[in-house]
Write a protein that holds these residues in place. Structure first.
Motif, short mmCIF file in Angstrom:
data_model
loop_
_atom_site.label_atom_id
_atom_site.label_comp_id
_atom_site.label_asym_id
_atom_site.label_seq_id
_atom_site.Cartn_x
_atom_site.Cartn_y
_atom_site.Cartn_z
N PRO A 56 -8.90 0.57 0.61
CA PRO A 56 -9.23 1.21 1.89
C PRO A 56 -10.34 0.47 2.64
CG PRO A 56 -8.94 2.85 0.18
CD PRO A 56 -8.93 1.51 -0.50
N GLY A 57 -10.10 0.28 3.94
CA GLY A 57 -11.06 -0.39 4.80
C GLY A 57 -11.07 -1.90 4.70
N MET A 58 -10.18 -2.46 3.87
CA MET A 58 -10.20 -3.90 3.60
C MET A 58 -9.04 -4.66 4.23
SD MET A 58 -12.99 -4.07 1.91
CE MET A 58 -12.95 -5.72 1.30
N GLY A 59 -8.27 -4.01 5.11
CA GLY A 59 -7.16 -4.69 5.74
C GLY A 59 -5.96 -4.83 4.81
N SER A 60 -4.89 -5.37 5.37
CA SER A 60 -3.64 -5.54 4.62
C SER A 60 -3.04 -6.90 4.92
CB SER A 60 -2.62 -4.47 5.02
OG SER A 60 -3.14 -3.19 4.79
N GLY A 98 -7.28 -3.93 9.27
CA GLY A 98 -7.05 -2.49 9.37
C GLY A 98 -7.56 -1.67 8.22
N ILE A 99 -6.97 -0.47 8.09
CA ILE A 99 -7.43 0.54 7.15
C ILE A 99 -7.16 0.21 5.69
CG2 ILE A 99 -7.26 2.38 8.87
CD1 ILE A 99 -4.73 3.35 7.33
N GLY A 100 -6.29 -0.76 5.45
CA GLY A 100 -6.00 -1.16 4.09
C GLY A 100 -5.08 -0.18 3.38
N ILE A 101 -4.75 -0.51 2.15
CA ILE A 101 -3.85 0.30 1.34
C ILE A 101 -4.53 0.54 0.00
CG2 ILE A 101 -1.56 0.43 0.27
CD1 ILE A 101 -0.69 -1.75 2.35
N PRO A 102 -4.63 1.80 -0.42
CA PRO A 102 -5.22 2.07 -1.74
C PRO A 102 -4.40 1.38 -2.84
CG PRO A 102 -5.02 4.10 -0.47
CD PRO A 102 -4.28 3.03 0.29
N PRO A 103 -5.05 0.84 -3.86
CA PRO A 103 -4.35 0.10 -4.92
C PRO A 103 -3.19 0.88 -5.54
CG PRO A 103 -6.71 -0.07 -5.23
CD PRO A 103 -6.49 0.88 -4.10
N GLU A 104 -3.36 2.18 -5.72
CA GLU A 104 -2.32 2.98 -6.36
C GLU A 104 -1.08 3.16 -5.48
OE1 GLU A 104 -5.18 5.84 -4.36
OE2 GLU A 104 -5.38 4.05 -5.62
N GLN A 105 -1.18 2.82 -4.20
CA GLN A 105 -0.03 2.97 -3.30
C GLN A 105 0.69 1.65 -3.04
OE1 GLN A 105 -2.06 5.25 -0.12
NE2 GLN A 105 -0.47 6.77 -0.54
N LEU A 106 0.13 0.53 -3.46
CA LEU A 106 0.77 -0.76 -3.23
C LEU A 106 2.16 -0.86 -3.88
CD1 LEU A 106 -2.21 -3.25 -3.47
CD2 LEU A 106 -0.72 -2.90 -1.50
N SER A 107 2.31 -0.26 -5.05
CA SER A 107 3.59 -0.37 -5.76
C SER A 107 4.69 0.49 -5.13
CB SER A 107 3.42 -0.01 -7.23
OG SER A 107 3.03 1.34 -7.35
N THR A 108 4.32 1.45 -4.27
CA THR A 108 5.33 2.34 -3.69
C THR A 108 5.43 2.23 -2.17
OG1 THR A 108 3.72 4.15 -3.50
CG2 THR A 108 5.04 4.03 -5.55
#
Length: 179
Positions: free
Chosen positions: A152-156, A99-109
């Motif tokens: 982003p764009g790298m899946g989760s 999927g769309i992935g999660i930006p690194p800065e949002q992983l902690s929250t």
């Protein structure tokens, strides 16, 4: 559910459950979304199953939420992989998507109440409470949940770790719920 969990008013009804069955039931609940999106879902599970002490309804919520999120945040005809394995004394379930992935800065929250991935890169809808609910329910079961993404764009990848009962324990041996 969120109100009861947030105010520590939710009680779990623990029993010994087949983790593979719980995850497969969650996938079954998500079938309409999976089919509508044309996703390919692959499940790798052990034989024999892994037994955990859990509230089957609440654990089902955890995995249906993770599978639904993988479906919603993956473009049509995407891939979702679910692995269920034993790692020492833990049961580990991993839900990975393209999927769309999660930006690194949002992983902690990502597990905080009302936390959402940037709306410009995600489909409409959602209140940002699903992953918070997942975390609280997993915590109540004595487990841990984590999220990984290369951006982003790298899946989760979401990983749930729960205490597993010894391999010799089967669900068939239990006649009454564990208190």
């Amino acid at each position: 559910d969120i109100g009861r969990i947030t105010n520590d008013r939710m009680e779990l009804r623990l029993e010994r459950v087949n983790l593979v069955r719980i995850v497969r039931d969650a996938i079954e609940i998500s079938q309409p979304l999976i089919q509508r999106s044309g996703h390919e879902v692959s499940v790798m599970a052990p034989q024999p199953s892994i037994v955990v002490e859990a509230d089957p309804a609440r654990l089902g919520q955890v995995f249906s939420n993770l599978v639904n999120n993988a479906c919603r945040y993956t473009a049509n005809k995407g891939q979702i992989w679910i692995t269920i394995e034993r790692a020492g004394t833990s049961a580990v379930v991993t839900v990975t998507d393209t999927g769309i992935g999660i930006p690194p800065e949002q992983l902690s929250t990502i597990f905080e109440m009302f936390s959402q991935v940037d709306r410009t890169t995600r489909p409409a809808g959602g209140l940002g409470i699903g992953l918070h609910l997942v975390k609280r329910l997993v915590d109540m079961h004595g487990g841990q949940v984590s999220a990984q993404s290369d951006g982003p764009g790298m899946g989760s990848r979401f990983t749930v770790r729960l205490p597993a009962l010894p391999e010799s324990v089967t669900v068939d041996e239990v006649a009454t719920p564990v208190s």
